[in-house]
Design a protein around this motif. Structure first.
Motif, PDB file in Angstrom:
ATOM      1  N   THR B  84      10.150  39.861 106.569  1.00  0.00           N
ATOM      2  CA  THR B  84       8.575  39.538 106.936  1.00  0.00           C
ATOM      3  C   THR B  84       7.418  40.565 106.156  1.00  0.00           C
ATOM      4  O   THR B  84       6.180  40.106 105.971  1.00  0.00           O
ATOM      5  CB  THR B  84       8.656  39.366 108.909  1.00  0.00           C
ATOM      6  N   LEU B  85       8.127  41.845 106.010  1.00  0.00           N
ATOM      7  CA  LEU B  85       6.963  43.235 105.642  1.00  0.00           C
ATOM      8  C   LEU B  85       6.702  42.940 104.454  1.00  0.00           C
ATOM      9  O   LEU B  85       5.471  42.503 103.955  1.00  0.00           O
ATOM     10  CB  LEU B  85       7.549  44.772 105.994  1.00  0.00           C
ATOM     11  N   PHE B  86       7.341  42.580 103.661  1.00  0.00           N
ATOM     12  CA  PHE B  86       7.743  41.976 102.289  1.00  0.00           C
ATOM     13  C   PHE B  86       6.474  40.813 102.081  1.00  0.00           C
ATOM     14  O   PHE B  86       5.643  41.185 100.878  1.00  0.00           O
ATOM     15  CB  PHE B  86       8.858  42.062 101.583  1.00  0.00           C
ATOM     16  N   THR B  87       6.974  39.804 102.941  1.00  0.00           N
ATOM     17  CA  THR B  87       6.113  38.580 102.547  1.00  0.00           C
ATOM     18  C   THR B  87       4.433  38.744 102.760  1.00  0.00           C
ATOM     19  O   THR B  87       3.263  38.431 102.166  1.00  0.00           O
ATOM     20  CB  THR B  87       6.971  37.887 103.500  1.00  0.00           C
ATOM     21  N   ILE B  88       4.254  39.507 104.129  1.00  0.00           N
ATOM     22  CA  ILE B  88       2.802  39.647 104.524  1.00  0.00           C
ATOM     23  C   ILE B  88       2.320  40.940 103.074  1.00  0.00           C
ATOM     24  O   ILE B  88       0.951  40.729 102.855  1.00  0.00           O
ATOM     25  CB  ILE B  88       2.526  40.842 105.751  1.00  0.00           C
ATOM     26  N   GLY B  89       2.760  42.105 103.375  1.00  0.00           N
ATOM     27  CA  GLY B  89       2.291  42.733 102.426  1.00  0.00           C
ATOM     28  C   GLY B  89       2.088  42.271 100.397  1.00  0.00           C
ATOM     29  O   GLY B  89       1.078  42.365  99.281  1.00  0.00           O
ATOM     30  N   GLY B  90       2.969  41.583 100.167  1.00  0.00           N
ATOM     31  CA  GLY B  90       2.685  40.335  99.083  1.00  0.00           C
ATOM     32  C   GLY B  90       1.455  39.572  99.040  1.00  0.00           C
ATOM     33  O   GLY B  90       0.724  38.925  98.095  1.00  0.00           O
ATOM     34  N   GLY B  91       0.960  39.171 100.322  1.00  0.00           N
ATOM     35  CA  GLY B  91       0.065  38.405 100.788  1.00  0.00           C
ATOM     36  C   GLY B  91      -1.619  39.500 100.522  1.00  0.00           C
ATOM     37  O   GLY B  91      -2.381  38.616 100.780  1.00  0.00           O
ATOM     38  N   ILE B  92      -1.444  40.511 100.431  1.00  0.00           N
ATOM     39  CA  ILE B  92      -3.023  40.981 100.442  1.00  0.00           C
ATOM     40  C   ILE B  92      -2.924  41.341  98.449  1.00  0.00           C
ATOM     41  O   ILE B  92      -1.611  42.437  98.412  1.00  0.00           O
ATOM     42  CB  ILE B  92      -2.496  42.222 101.390  1.00  0.00           C
ATOM     43  N   TYR B  93      -4.151  41.404  98.609  1.00  0.00           N
ATOM     44  CA  TYR B  93      -4.236  42.164  96.863  1.00  0.00           C
ATOM     45  C   TYR B  93      -5.790  42.782  97.295  1.00  0.00           C
ATOM     46  O   TYR B  93      -6.758  42.192  97.541  1.00  0.00           O
ATOM     47  CB  TYR B  93      -4.605  40.676  96.335  1.00  0.00           C
ATOM     48  N   VAL B  94      -5.715  43.701  96.727  1.00  0.00           N
ATOM     49  CA  VAL B  94      -6.897  45.032  96.043  1.00  0.00           C
ATOM     50  C   VAL B  94      -7.237  44.314  95.148  1.00  0.00           C
ATOM     51  O   VAL B  94      -6.509  44.727  94.202  1.00  0.00           O
ATOM     52  CB  VAL B  94      -6.719  46.214  96.697  1.00  0.00           C
TER      53      VAL B  94
END
Lengths: 191, 451
Positions: B84-94
C-alpha cells in the motif's frame, strides 16, 4: 610526426619545473612540455620503484619534444649545477599508453564515453586489446529494492597508445569522465 | 507442545537456512546480480523448503500452527502495508528542477528524512531521489549527496513510526504500540542532525570546487516545481489512521483459517487494500510512468519475505526459549542496551533489518522474560526495560545505512543514481569513505548520549 624524449632531472622540484618550462617558453613551446609530477606515471621498473622509495622528491620526469630535448639537456649540463639541477637520464619515447576500464549504466553516458575514448580519438592514437559489450535487460525497468539489475550496461576496456601529447590529453579527459577507470601512464622509451 | 517448548528442542543448525536466506539477499545482488534478478524466487523457495518440509514432518501440528501463525500475523499484514505504501508513494511525482546548491540539497534531504517515517523509507526515497538527481544534474560532485540521501532518507529518517521502516512495523504487529516509536525522536533527531551537519560541511566544500559558471547561475528553479498525484497524500493519511486505529482499538478476536486473529487487524488490512486500490485507480498513468513504477518491488518483497518468514521460525523459537534454547550463547553475549544497539546494528548493516529486529527483540525477551507469552513480555519490556527496545529499534533502523546491502532502498537508490549518470562508490568505497568517517562516529556519540 615530431618525436618526443623523456628527461629525468635530479634536483629541487620547483627549480626543475621553472628551468624546463622557462626554457621551453624561450623556444616558444611552453605547452609542449609535460611535467611528470602532474601526471600519474607508472614506474619504469622494479629498480625504479625501489629507487623512488629512497629518493622520493629528488628526481623529476619531463616529457618534451625532441627539438627541445637536446638543447635543454645541453643547457642543464652547462648551467644546471648553479641551481642544483642535473640530468640523470634522457630517453627517446616510442609511445605513451594507459589502460582503461568502463562500466556505465546509461546509453547517453556510454555514448559520451565511447566518443571520447574510442570513436573520436586522434588518428595518431591506437587502441590495443579493445573489448566492448552492451547488455540490455528490459525486464529490469523501474525501481527494484531487493534484486536490482541495470536495464542497460556498457562495458569496455583496452589500452590507448600513441604519442605523448595526444595520449596525455586523452588521459586527462578520461580521468575527468565518470564511470571510467584508468591505470597509470606507461612510457615506452629507449636510451 | 507450545512454541516455547519447541524452541528448547530445536538444534542450533536449524537456524542455518535463515542465515542462508539473509546472506543470499545480501550477497547475490552484489556478486551475481543477473542470476539473482532472474532466479531469486527459486533461491527463496529452496531455503524455505529446507526448513518447512522437515519441520512439518517432525513436528506436524505444532509446525503447521507456527507456519500459519507467522503467515497470518506477520507476513500478510507486512506485505499489505508495504504494498500500500509503495503504491501510494509511486503515485506522487515531484516535477520541476531545482538548483543543486548545498542549501537546496540539504532541504530536499531534510524533507525526505521527515517524510520517511510517514511514507516509508522506500517510498520517500523513490519520491525524492529523482528531484535530487535533476537538481544536481550539472554538478561535478554528486556522489556524496546520494550517499547522504541513502543515510538519512532511506534509513535514519524511518525511525519515528511503524510506517517508516519494516522492522518497526513488525514490532507493531508483535505488540509495540504505534506511538511508542515516537519516543525515539531524541535518538533520531540527534543522529540525523550529526549526519546532516556532516553533509552540509562536505557539500559546501565541494560546491566551492564546482565550475564558477555553474555557481553563478540564477537561484530560481530552472523548471517550476509542482506535485502530480498530490491526492495520494490524503490516501496516505487514511493509511496512518487505519494503522493507528488498529493499534488503539480492541474489537475482540475472530477465527481466520482456524487461527485466532484480532478483528481490528483484519479490518485494518482490508482498509489498506481498499486504499491501495483507491490510489491505483485515481492516479494518472503518466504519474506512475514518470516514477518508473512497476509491481516488481512488491513481488520481490512478497517472495523474499515469504522465504524470510518461513526460515526465521526456528531461530525465533530458539531465542524465545532463552537459556533453554540452542541459541542461549547469543542471549548471554548481549546484556546491555548498548550491546543490543551495536549487535542489532552490526547485523542490520549486512542483513535485512526487519528479521534482524525480530531476532534481537526475541533475544531481549528470551533474556528478560523467558517463557512469558510474547505480547505480555513486550508490554513488560516497554514498562520496565524500554532502553532495550529503543536500542534494538534504532540499531536496526539506523545501521541499515552502513552498507549498500543493509537496507533494500539503499541498492535501489544506488541503481537509480547510476542510471542517471552519477558514479556511486563501490561497496567498500562506500564503507571506507562515508560509513566509517561519518556514520560510525555519529552512532558512537548516540551510544554515549542515549545508551
Amino acid at each position: 610526426m615530431p618525436g618526443w624524449s623523456e628527461l629525468v632531472i635530479e634536483g629541487a622540484a620547483k627549480a626543475a619545473r621553472a628551468f624546463v618550462i622557462g626554457f621551453a617558453a624561450g623556444r616558444e613551446a611552453p605547452q609542449a612540455v609535460f611535467v611528470g609530477d602532474d601526471l600519474a606515471l607508472e614506474p619504469a621498473s622494479l629498480g625504479a620503484r625501489l629507487r623512488d622509495l629512497f629518493t622520493a622528491g629528488s628526481h623529476h620526469v619531463f616529457l618534451v619534444p625532441d627539438d627541445v630535448a637536446a638543447p635543454l639537456d645541453a643547457a642543464i649540463r652547462a648551467c644546471g649545477a648553479d641551481v642544483g639541477l642535473r640530468v640523470e637520464r634522457t630517453r627517446r619515447i616510442d609511445s605513451v599508453g594507459f589502460t582503461f576500464r568502463v562500466e556505465a549504466y546509461s546509453p547517453d553516458v556510454a555514448a559520451d564515453i565511447r566518443a571520447a575514448l574510442i570513436a573520436m580519438r586522434p588518428s595518431s592514437v591506437r587502441i590495443e586489446q579493445l573489448s566492448e559489450n552492451e547488455e540490455r535487460h528490459p525486464e529490469a525497468h523501474g525501481a527494484e529494492p531487493f534484486a536490482p539489475l541495470h536495464e542497460y550496461i556498457y562495458r569496455a576496456s583496452g589500452r590507448i597508445v600513441g604519442p605523448p601529447d595526444a595520449v596525455i590529453r586523452m588521459y586527462r579527459d578520461a580521468r575527468t569522465q565518470d564511470f571510467v577507470e584508468t591505470n597509470a601512464l606507461h612510457i615506452d622509451a629507449k636510451r | 507442545m507450545t512454541t516455547e517448548e519447541l524452541g528448547s528442542l530445536l538444534p542450533v543448525w536449524s537456524a542455518i537456512p535463515f542465515a542462508g536466506m539473509l546472506l543470499s539477499i545480501a550477497l547475490f545482488p552484489l556478486l551475481a546480480p543477473a542470476f539473482w534478478h532472474h532466479h531469486y524466487p527459486k533461491v527463496a523457495a529452496g531455503w524455505a523448503a529446507v526448513v518447512v518440509v522437515p519441520f512439518v514432518a517432525a513436528y506436524r501440528g505444532v509446525a503447521l500452527r507456527e507456519l500459519a501463525h507467522v503467515a497470518l500475523v506477520d507476513y500478510v499484514p507486512f506485505i499489505i502495508l508495504l504494498g500500500t505504501l509503495f503504491t501510494i508513494g509511486g503515485g506522487i511525482y515531484v516535477r520541476g528542477r531545482l538548483r543543486g546548491t548545498p542549501g537546496v540539497n540539504a532541504a530536499l534531504i531534510t524533507i525526505g528524512t521527515v517524510l520517511a517515517s510517514w511514507v516509508g523509507t522506500t517510498g520517500a526515497a523513490m519520491l525524492l531521489v529523482r528531484p535530487l538527481l535533476r537538481a544536481n544534474r550539472e554538478r561535478r560532485h554528486r556522489s556524496h549527496t546520494i550517499v547522504f540521501f541513502i543515510f538519512l532518507v532511506a534509513n535514519i529518517g524511518g525511525a519515528l513510526t511503524p510506517l517508516g521502516d519494516p522492522p518497526l512495523f513488525l514490532g507493531f504487529l508483535h505488540g509495540v504500540p504505534f506511538f511508542w516509536t515516537l519516543a525515539l525522536w531524541r535518538e533520531t533527531v540527534f543522529t540525523a542532525l550529526c549526519v546532516l551537519g556532516a553533509y552540509v560541511v562536505v557539500d559546501v566544500i565541494l560546491w566551492r570546487r564546482e565550475d564558477v559558471a555553474l555557481r553563478a547561475r540564477p537561484k530560481r528553479p530552472s523548471e517550476p516545481l509542482g506535485i502530480d498525484g498530490w491526492h495520494n497524500f490524503l490516501v496516505l493519511g487514511g493509511v496512518l489512521v487505519a494503522v493507528v486505529w488498529s493499534g488503539t482499538h480492541d474489537l475482540g478476536e475472530m477465527e481466520v483459517f482456524g487461527l485466532r486473529q484480532q478483528r481490528q487487524n483484519v479490518v485494518r488490512d482490508v482498509v489498506l487494500l481498499f486504499l491501495l486500490l483507491v490510489s491505483w485507480l485515481t492516479t494518472a498513468r503518466t504519474v506512475r510512468e514518470e516514477n518508473a513504477y512497476t509491481w516488481e518491488p512488491i513481488r520481490e518483497v512478497a517472495i523474499l519475505f515469504g522465504g524470510i518468514f518461513a526460515t526465521i521460525i526456528p531461530a525465533l523459537a530458539m531465542l524465545r526459549a532463552g537459556e533453554q534454547g540452542a541459541l542461549a550463547f547469543v542471549i548471554r553475549a548481549v546484556r546491555e542496551p548498548a550491546h543490543f544497539f551495536w549487535a542489532s546494528g552490526f547485523l542490520s548493516s549486512f542483513l535485512d533489518n526487519a528479521p534482524t529486529y525480530l531476532t534481537f527483540l526475541s533475544t531481549a525477551l528470551g533474556r528478560l522474560y523467558p517463557g512469558v507469552p510474547e505480547r505480555e513480555a513486550i508490554a513488560a519490556l516497554i514498562r520496565e526495560n524500554h532502553g532495550f527496545l529503543q536500542a534494538i529499534s534504532t540499531g536496526s533502523v539506523f545501521m541499515g545505512a552502513n552498507t549498500y546491502i543493509g537496507n533494500a532502498p539503499n541498492f535501489m537508490v544506488k541503481s537509480i543514481a547510476e542510471e542517471a549518470g552519477v558514479p556511486m562508490p563501490s561497496f567498500f568505497g562506500y564503507i571506507l569513505r562515508y560509513t566509517l568517517p561519518v556514520l560510525i562516529p555519529a552512532f558512537a556519540l548516540a551510544t554515549i548520549v542515549f545508551f
